[in-house]
Design a protein around this motif. Structure first.
Motif, PDB file in Angstrom:
ATOM      1  N   GLN A 167      41.005  44.363  59.112  1.00  0.00           N
ATOM      2  CA  GLN A 167      40.062  45.251  59.787  1.00  0.00           C
ATOM      3  C   GLN A 167      40.139  45.070  61.304  1.00  0.00           C
ATOM      4  OE1 GLN A 167      36.492  44.061  57.685  1.00  0.00           O
ATOM      5  NE2 GLN A 167      36.631  45.810  56.285  1.00  0.00           N
ATOM      6  N   ARG A 168      40.318  43.843  61.753  1.00  0.00           N
ATOM      7  CA  ARG A 168      40.497  43.607  63.191  1.00  0.00           C
ATOM      8  C   ARG A 168      41.792  44.249  63.683  1.00  0.00           C
ATOM      9  NH1 ARG A 168      40.723  37.786  65.114  1.00  0.00           N
ATOM     10  NH2 ARG A 168      41.035  38.886  67.085  1.00  0.00           N
ATOM     11  N   ASN A 198      43.254  46.732  62.503  1.00  0.00           N
ATOM     12  CA  ASN A 198      43.085  48.187  62.510  1.00  0.00           C
ATOM     13  C   ASN A 198      42.447  48.673  63.806  1.00  0.00           C
ATOM     14  OD1 ASN A 198      43.165  50.807  61.208  1.00  0.00           O
ATOM     15  ND2 ASN A 198      40.954  50.607  60.893  1.00  0.00           N
ATOM     16  N   GLN A 199      41.635  47.812  64.423  1.00  0.00           N
ATOM     17  CA  GLN A 199      41.004  48.150  65.699  1.00  0.00           C
ATOM     18  C   GLN A 199      41.914  47.862  66.896  1.00  0.00           C
ATOM     19  OE1 GLN A 199      37.929  49.623  65.918  1.00  0.00           O
ATOM     20  NE2 GLN A 199      38.012  49.686  63.679  1.00  0.00           N
ATOM     21  N   GLN A 230      46.821  45.772  52.401  1.00  0.00           N
ATOM     22  CA  GLN A 230      45.931  44.801  51.768  1.00  0.00           C
ATOM     23  C   GLN A 230      46.610  44.238  50.524  1.00  0.00           C
ATOM     24  OE1 GLN A 230      42.372  43.767  52.448  1.00  0.00           O
ATOM     25  NE2 GLN A 230      43.336  42.228  51.125  1.00  0.00           N
ATOM     26  N   GLU A 267      37.684  52.063  49.602  1.00  0.00           N
ATOM     27  CA  GLU A 267      37.207  51.221  50.700  1.00  0.00           C
ATOM     28  C   GLU A 267      38.383  50.646  51.488  1.00  0.00           C
ATOM     29  OE1 GLU A 267      34.049  50.585  51.874  1.00  0.00           O
ATOM     30  OE2 GLU A 267      33.622  52.293  50.565  1.00  0.00           O
ATOM     31  N   LYS A 303      40.022  52.762  54.166  1.00  0.00           N
ATOM     32  CA  LYS A 303      39.320  52.951  55.444  1.00  0.00           C
ATOM     33  C   LYS A 303      39.955  52.126  56.573  1.00  0.00           C
ATOM     34  CE  LYS A 303      34.838  54.024  53.308  1.00  0.00           C
ATOM     35  NZ  LYS A 303      33.426  53.573  53.133  1.00  0.00           N
ATOM     36  N   TYR A 304      40.691  51.057  56.212  1.00  0.00           N
ATOM     37  CA  TYR A 304      41.286  50.214  57.256  1.00  0.00           C
ATOM     38  C   TYR A 304      42.769  49.922  57.040  1.00  0.00           C
ATOM     39  CZ  TYR A 304      40.515  46.460  53.790  1.00  0.00           C
ATOM     40  OH  TYR A 304      40.515  45.692  52.651  1.00  0.00           O
ATOM     41  N   ALA A 305      43.298  50.250  55.872  1.00  0.00           N
ATOM     42  CA  ALA A 305      44.694  49.928  55.571  1.00  0.00           C
ATOM     43  C   ALA A 305      45.461  51.180  55.173  1.00  0.00           C
ATOM     44  CB  ALA A 305      44.779  48.882  54.467  1.00  0.00           C
ATOM     45  N   ASP A 306      46.776  51.064  55.218  1.00  0.00           N
ATOM     46  CA  ASP A 306      47.666  52.176  54.873  1.00  0.00           C
ATOM     47  C   ASP A 306      48.341  51.981  53.529  1.00  0.00           C
ATOM     48  OD1 ASP A 306      47.752  53.594  57.673  1.00  0.00           O
ATOM     49  OD2 ASP A 306      48.045  51.455  58.061  1.00  0.00           O
TER      50      ASP A 306
END
Length: 354
Positions: free
Chosen positions: A217-218, A220-221, A229, A256, A259-262
């Motif tokens: 998640q970090r 991703n930012q 994941q 879920e 939302k942050y991974a591909d």
């Protein structure tokens, strides 16, 4: 069970064999990801293993990343290095032996984060599974522990030599432990290393993977590179004690993750039933836009589902083509394998008969 699995395998394999051969490149519809390099033929996480995988046609090479005391990303399967280096036999480092609780498990040995890079590179790599891969042990003592920067340099040199893109698929090992217990931010170190190497966009040939959630998640930012994941058959992310991998593998859990991974990297048991037929996992993941890259395709009997073992010898060669054919039939997007040369040949021929 054996008969039902093999019957299912043959049916699924027949469907897979109707698929045309796939071009060998980093944008392939089916990626061949060299798990720790060509680790079925050379000691894992050495430049020799990575180069052999590249020469065999692997689309991506996979370095597991840990960190030295002086903040350098290096490639080892674990931060505890006695299983993959000769550190245990080195008298000058006898006093470095420690016991640490890592992700809830007490581990004793020698740890990368207790060595400077200069110290670490006096060590030599060795085969981690000599009882399964005794042929690899002949290379013990030949290779250093490579840095991530050295791996990138190898990839770029091979790209120039071969005239094609070669992907890198790094995995961050125990980033929560390193940050909370050792004060080492491996996420930040990786972001800086990626920028230095020129990997900043989703179109760049790189995936970053982790079994933990927060680090992804970090990332991703902090970066636009693609993220994956990882999930295991048991347990859950070390940084999210309330989460279970089994729940993350459900349709709602996959949504879920998206939302942050591909992509998602599951053990192949999430994908195949006992009879060899496909579960709904790949379709569920694709529905929310996730690529699926299962792990790990290995030819030795000890790593095979029991029905695909040829005999009781753990070192014997199992039915790797059938297992790969089942995963192809399930429509996975890539495969982690210790044997990239064999996987590339199978992919190009489209023939998954044993």
């Amino acid at each position: 069970m054996v008969r039902s699995f093999l019957l299912g395998a043959l049916v699924s394999m027949g469907a897979a064999m109707t698929t045309p051969a796939i071009a060998q490149n980093v944008d392939s519809e089916l990626l061949i990801i060299a798990h720790r390099g060509a680790s079925g033929e050379r000691p894992e996480h050495t430049l020799a293993a990575y180069e052999r995988a590249i020469d065999q046609g692997a689309d991506y090479i996979e370095p597991d990343l840990v960190v030295t005391k002086d903040g350098v990303l290096v490639s080892r399967h674990e931060n505890e290095i006695s299983g993959t280096t000769d550190v245990e036999s080195r008298e000058e480092f006898a006093d470095r032996r420690r016991s640490k609780t890592i992700d809830g498990t007490l581990v004793s040995g020698w740890f990368a984060e207790d060595f400077t890079l200069e110290e670490l590179q006096t060590l030599r790599a060795k085969e981690r599974l000599p009882y399964i891969r005794p042929e690899n042990a002949q290379f013990d003592g030949l290779y250093q522990v490579p840095t991530f920067e050295e791996i990138v340099a190898l990839v770029k040199a091979k790209e120039a030599e071969l005239g094609k893109r070669i992907g890198i698929y790094p995995e961050l090992k125990h980033p929560n432990f390193l940050l909370q217990d050792e004060g080492i931010d491996s996420v930040d170190l990786l972001v800086l290393a990626l920028k230095k190497a020129g990997y900043t966009k989703a179109s760049d040939p790189i995936f970053v993977q982790c079994f933990e959630v927060g680090p992804l998640q970090r990332l991703n930012q902090l970066s636009d590179v693609r993220l994956v994941q990882l999930i295991a058959p048991e347990g859950g992310p070390a940084d999210e004690p309330a989460m279970r991998y089994a729940e993350m593998a459900t349709p709602s859990g996959l949504a879920e993750i998206a939302k942050y991974a591909d992509g998602i990297g599951p053990h192949f048991g999430f994908i195949l039933n006992d009879d060899g037929s496909a579960k709904s996992f790949v379709g569920d993941a694709h529905e929310v836009g996730l690529k699926v890259h299962p792990w790990t395709l290995r030819r030795e009997n000890t790593f095979m589902p029991p029905p695909l073992r040829t005999n009781d010898n753990p070192r014997g060669v199992g039915a790797l083509p059938i297992l790969m054919g089942l995963l192809v039939a399930a429509k996975v997007d890539g495969i982690f394998t210790d044997h990239p040369g064999a996987a590339v040949i199978l992919r190009e021929s489209g023939n998954y008969e044993p």
